[in-house]
Design a protein around this motif. Sequence first.
Motif, PDB file in Angstrom:
ATOM      1  N   ASN A 135      15.483 -40.184   9.584  1.00 11.30           N
ATOM      2  CA  ASN A 135      15.069 -39.080   8.713  1.00 11.30           C
ATOM      3  C   ASN A 135      14.755 -37.814   9.506  1.00 11.30           C
ATOM      4  N   PRO A 143       9.162 -36.049   8.307  1.00 12.94           N
ATOM      5  CA  PRO A 143       9.497 -34.879   7.498  1.00 12.94           C
ATOM      6  C   PRO A 143       8.356 -34.537   6.548  1.00 12.94           C
ATOM      7  N   ASN A 144       8.054 -33.255   6.450  1.00  6.17           N
ATOM      8  CA  ASN A 144       6.939 -32.824   5.620  1.00  6.17           C
ATOM      9  C   ASN A 144       7.070 -31.338   5.357  1.00  6.17           C
ATOM     10  N   GLY A 145       6.300 -30.848   4.401  1.00  3.12           N
ATOM     11  CA  GLY A 145       6.302 -29.424   4.112  1.00  3.12           C
ATOM     12  C   GLY A 145       5.738 -28.614   5.255  1.00  3.12           C
ATOM     13  N   LYS A 157       6.238 -42.947   6.837  1.00  6.15           N
ATOM     14  CA  LYS A 157       7.073 -43.025   5.638  1.00  6.15           C
ATOM     15  C   LYS A 157       7.622 -44.445   5.494  1.00  6.15           C
ATOM     16  N   THR A 214      13.848 -26.632  10.004  1.00  2.02           N
ATOM     17  CA  THR A 214      12.913 -26.892   8.915  1.00  2.02           C
ATOM     18  C   THR A 214      12.022 -28.080   9.251  1.00  2.02           C
ATOM     19  N   THR A 215      10.782 -28.035   8.780  1.00  2.00           N
ATOM     20  CA  THR A 215       9.873 -29.153   9.001  1.00  2.00           C
ATOM     21  C   THR A 215      10.303 -30.386   8.225  1.00  2.00           C
ATOM     22  N   GLU A 216      11.230 -30.223   7.298  1.00  2.00           N
ATOM     23  CA  GLU A 216      11.766 -31.380   6.578  1.00  2.00           C
ATOM     24  C   GLU A 216      12.725 -32.188   7.459  1.00  2.00           C
ATOM     25  N   CYS A 217      13.108 -31.616   8.598  1.00  2.00           N
ATOM     26  CA  CYS A 217      13.860 -32.335   9.623  1.00  2.00           C
ATOM     27  C   CYS A 217      13.212 -31.959  10.956  1.00  2.00           C
TER      28      CYS A 217
END
Length: 240
Positions: A135, A143-145, A157, A214-217
Amino acid sequence: MELKFFDTISELDQYAAQLFATTLANKPHAALGLATGSTPVGIYGKIIEMYQRGEISFRDATTFNLDEYVGLPPEHDQSYAYYMKQHLFAHIDLPGKQAHLPKGTAPDLAAECKEYDRMLEEQPVDIQLLGLGHNGHIGFNEPNGELQGGTHIVELKEETREANARFFGSLDEVPKQAVTMGVGSILKARTVLLVVKGADKAEIVKRALTGPITTECPASLLQTHANVIVLLDKEAGRLL
């Protein structure tokens, strides 16, 4: 960012081990950032072989591991302290007091995180080894906002716990929390060495290295670092 592709895992592992050897040759008291999981096992094997041949010494080095499970004592066979002893520390001349991992059983985890950050500030990492989660996590930075820069406690997760369940008797035995270096700490390393193996990582490799930051990756944040070396086998790098 420097990308290198390898035809065999053995060649990849040897190249990574040589980067550590070169770091120590140039700076015997270097701080080495280490990782766990299946990816580094072969690298540590090559490092041990180099040590046994007298090509490398860790007497003056210091090591910092990325992370540790919350609640697992060092003697637990799935703790990262145990992993490091089995796969590296028991086979080289690194003094025990110079090997550092976050303490997942510390009575005050917040204080443990602060102490780990203090040590990292005192002795910045010269070369940080990283694997890559499916992930996009690095260390246990999921991964997070938003992501925390320093060492912190993270809720793992479900997909991460499921990926690690193969090392435990069942998913229920996999801890739900870990202590991890933050992305900010990782990015302070002078050199970051990202190693990825296997066809199942090809999609996330492409996203991490060429997609939006991005903090989502979390691994995509490595694109902001001035000195990242990425080692890929052919399957992991097939989409680049």
